[in-house]
Every structure is written in structure tokens, then in C-alpha cells.
Design an enzyme around this catalytic site. Structure first.
Site, PDB file in Angstrom:
ATOM      1  N   ASP A 290      38.650  50.632  28.070  1.00 10.05           N
ATOM      2  CA  ASP A 290      39.818  51.178  27.371  1.00 10.05           C
ATOM      3  C   ASP A 290      40.491  50.017  26.638  1.00 10.05           C
ATOM      4  O   ASP A 290      39.928  48.913  26.547  1.00 10.05           O
ATOM      5  CB  ASP A 290      40.749  51.925  28.340  1.00 10.05           C
TER       6      ASP A 290
ATOM      7  N   CYS B 121      38.641  48.330  32.609  1.00  8.40           N
ATOM      8  CA  CYS B 121      39.986  48.783  32.253  1.00  8.40           C
ATOM      9  C   CYS B 121      40.957  47.807  32.899  1.00  8.40           C
ATOM     10  O   CYS B 121      40.540  46.747  33.369  1.00  8.40           O
ATOM     11  CB  CYS B 121      40.234  50.246  32.631  1.00  8.40           C
TER      12      CYS B 121
ATOM     13  N   THR C  26      42.928  47.784  35.719  1.00 12.83           N
ATOM     14  CA  THR C  26      42.692  47.538  37.144  1.00 12.83           C
ATOM     15  C   THR C  26      41.235  47.732  37.538  1.00 12.83           C
ATOM     16  O   THR C  26      40.823  47.311  38.618  1.00 12.83           O
ATOM     17  CB  THR C  26      43.493  48.537  38.003  1.00 12.83           C
TER      18      THR C  26
ATOM     19  N   HIS D 293      23.815  46.045  48.909  1.00 11.70           N
ATOM     20  CA  HIS D 293      24.048  47.122  49.877  1.00 11.70           C
ATOM     21  C   HIS D 293      24.214  48.499  49.234  1.00 11.70           C
ATOM     22  O   HIS D 293      23.839  49.496  49.839  1.00 11.70           O
ATOM     23  CB  HIS D 293      25.310  46.823  50.697  1.00 11.70           C
TER      24      HIS D 293
ATOM     25  N   HIS E 287      19.857  50.142  54.001  1.00  8.89           N
ATOM     26  CA  HIS E 287      20.775  50.611  52.961  1.00  8.89           C
ATOM     27  C   HIS E 287      20.203  51.777  52.151  1.00  8.89           C
ATOM     28  O   HIS E 287      20.948  52.520  51.531  1.00  8.89           O
ATOM     29  CB  HIS E 287      21.134  49.459  52.021  1.00  8.89           C
TER      30      HIS E 287
HETATM   31  C1  RB5 Z   1      46.119  51.195  30.991  1.00 13.43           C
HETATM   32  O1  RB5 Z   1      47.445  50.845  30.866  1.00 13.43           O
HETATM   33  C2  RB5 Z   1      45.708  51.210  32.461  1.00 13.43           C
HETATM   34  O2  RB5 Z   1      46.350  52.232  33.129  1.00 13.43           O
HETATM   35  C3  RB5 Z   1      44.215  51.317  32.585  1.00 13.43           C
HETATM   36  O3  RB5 Z   1      43.609  50.284  31.905  1.00 13.43           O
HETATM   37  C4  RB5 Z   1      43.660  51.261  33.991  1.00 13.43           C
HETATM   38  O4  RB5 Z   1      44.163  50.177  34.698  1.00 13.43           O
HETATM   39  C5  RB5 Z   1      43.708  52.515  34.746  1.00 13.43           C
HETATM   40  O5  RB5 Z   1      43.224  52.631  35.860  1.00 13.43           O
END
Ligand code: RB5
Length: 142
Positions: free
Chosen positions: A8, A64, A66, A97, A132
Site C-alpha cells: 500500500d 504495508c 505494520t 517451519h 512440519h
Molecule cells: C496505512 O496507514 C496502514 O494502516 C497500513 O499500511 C497497514 O499498517 C495496515 O495494516
């Protein structure tokens, strides 16, 4: 090796750095996004997961902020095992694994150099098999 990659807006810059850093090693298939303009991560994670789900040999990298949004989305697809990794050991274990076929990176929480090391580790590490194998076989529910 052909590898699908998508992110993203939060992962866009890291995605570009990764493609450049590994330009000689991987044939990147970039499914977007293509700028830092705000987008919805499922719009990029689903198409990548669909590709990987179709072919056991294919691999993907999703990014993304996180890592959680794209990981949760990709793991809705049968045969996709998307693993969030923020260090080399977790990436290695995800291959050994879990036979992970999609590497997920949290762009807002790791340095580009760390991402590069994680990618090297992920793609160099084989699945261990053995005990596994039956565990991985139990993951799909559909
Ligand atoms: C974008 O702001 C953020 O929410 C996205 O990149 C991600 O971390 C969502 O899980």
C-alpha cells in the site's frame, strides 16, 4: 526467480528500494501501488495472494505499514501462507517451519537494510519438512 511484490502507500517506498536492491536476483512482478497516494491495502494484497495461490512454486512479498493488514488479507486465500517478519530469525523460521510462500514486511517498523537481510534469509531458507509437513497440511480449511 519470478517474485510478486505489492504494497500500500505506507510500503511503497520500501517496495521501490527492495526492487532496486535485488534487481539482479529477482524478476519482480510489481502489482502496485505505484505512489505514496493513500490506498486500501486489500486492493493490493488480494491480487498478489491470488497469484501465489495458483502456483505452489510462486513467491510473494507484501508490504504495508505494520504488515498486519496485508498479512490478514493474504491469509484469507487457501494455500497462501503469508508470514510477517521483522528480523532474520523469524523469516528463517517462517520458511523452515511454516513453508511460508509470502513474506510480509512492516515498512514503518524496520530499516531498509533490515528488510534486505530478511528477504535474503527468506529466499535462501528451505522448508524443513518432517514433522512440519503434517502441520502445514492442516492449515487450509477450504
Ligand atoms: C496505512 O496507514 C496502514 O494502516 C497500513 O499500511 C497497514 O499498517 C495496515 O495494516
Amino acid at each position: 526467480m519470478k517474485v510478486y511484490i505489492a504494497s500500500d502507500h505506507a510500503g511503497y517506498e520500501l517496495k521501490e528500494l527492495i526492487k532496486k536492491h535485488f534487481a539482479d536476483q529477482f524478476e519482480w512482478q510489481d502489482l502496485g501501488t505505484h505512489s505514496t497516494e493513500s490506498v486500501d491495502y486489500p486492493d493490493f494484497a488480494h491480487p498478489l495472494a491470488e497469484k501465489v495461490a495458483q502456483d505452489n512454486e510462486l513467491r510473494g512479498v507484501l508490504i504495508c505499514g505494520t504488515g498486519n493488514g496485508v498479512a490478514i488479507t493474504a491469509n484469507k486465500h487457501a494455500n497462501v501462507r503469508a508470514a510477517l517478519a521483522w528480523n532474520e530469525d523469524i523469516a528463517k523460521l517462517a520458511r523452515q517451519h511454516n513453508d511460508a510462500n509470502v513474506l510480509v514486511l512492516p515498512a514503518r517498523f524496520i530499516l531498509p537494510e533490515t528488510a534486505f537481510s530478511i528477504i535474503e534469509c527468506f529466499f535462501q531458507t528451505p522448508f524443513e519438512g518432517g514433522r512440519h509437513t503434517q502441520r502445514v497440511a492442516k492449515i487450509n480449511i477450504r
